[in-house]
Design a protein around this motif. Sequence first.
Motif, mmCIF file in Angstrom:
data_model
loop_
_atom_site.group_PDB
_atom_site.id
_atom_site.type_symbol
_atom_site.label_atom_id
_atom_site.label_comp_id
_atom_site.label_asym_id
_atom_site.label_seq_id
_atom_site.Cartn_x
_atom_site.Cartn_y
_atom_site.Cartn_z
ATOM 1 N N ALA A 249 25.905 -6.403 -18.075
ATOM 2 C CA ALA A 249 25.808 -7.810 -17.688
ATOM 3 C C ALA A 249 25.780 -8.648 -18.964
ATOM 4 C CB ALA A 249 24.565 -8.066 -16.856
ATOM 5 N N CYS A 250 26.792 -9.497 -19.119
ATOM 6 C CA CYS A 250 26.907 -10.333 -20.312
ATOM 7 C C CYS A 250 25.852 -11.437 -20.282
ATOM 8 C CB CYS A 250 28.302 -10.931 -20.409
ATOM 9 S SG CYS A 250 28.542 -11.929 -21.889
ATOM 10 N N THR A 251 25.120 -11.576 -21.374
ATOM 11 C CA THR A 251 24.104 -12.626 -21.457
ATOM 12 C C THR A 251 24.723 -13.979 -21.777
ATOM 13 O OG1 THR A 251 23.725 -12.018 -23.771
ATOM 14 C CG2 THR A 251 22.244 -11.064 -22.125
ATOM 15 N N ALA A 252 25.987 -14.003 -22.233
ATOM 16 C CA ALA A 252 26.638 -15.268 -22.584
ATOM 17 C C ALA A 252 27.357 -15.905 -21.394
ATOM 18 C CB ALA A 252 27.628 -15.051 -23.724
ATOM 19 N N CYS A 253 28.160 -15.110 -20.667
ATOM 20 C CA CYS A 253 28.963 -15.700 -19.584
ATOM 21 C C CYS A 253 28.538 -15.249 -18.191
ATOM 22 C CB CYS A 253 30.447 -15.399 -19.792
ATOM 23 S SG CYS A 253 30.923 -13.681 -19.499
ATOM 24 N N GLY A 254 27.652 -14.252 -18.103
ATOM 25 C CA GLY A 254 27.176 -13.795 -16.807
ATOM 26 C C GLY A 254 28.045 -12.737 -16.152
#
Length: 154
Positions: free
Chosen positions: A122-127
């Motif tokens: 799960a990307c913390t920048a784009c979700g």
Amino acid sequence: MRRSFTFVLRPTARQVAALAAKAALALVRAYDVIAHEDLRITNMTRSASGTVEQPGRNVAQKSGPNRSILDAGWGVFLTILSHKAESAGRKLIAVNPAGTSRTCARCGHCAKDDRLTQAAFACTACGHAAHADVNAAINILRAGLALRQAAQAA
């Protein structure tokens, strides 16, 4: 009184080679360009036993993953895949594995926190959320295609 025994059968070298040949042939028939992680299998399976002066740590814990890696036949598979790709005129590209499992396939953000578990990303920048292996496979393919394009331009 009947006794039951449970055996954990390890695959023979012939079985590993046969499965590797079958999988490699399927890949070569389906794709013109195949990208894979350039893993250092020998380094990954090196013994943790150490020396007399500096004994290793977690030797028992490392023996299980070592056996699994060797039983899976990664090296055998890559060797067979390389030969089949060459004989079929396909391109096989080895990609540096650094960061492929921590980089977001959607936005390119790279952080250790993006890899929640062994299977979840799960990307913390784009979700962006995806299975970690699928996300890494997309990154490996992109890196392979970029290497191919750079080689063609040179």
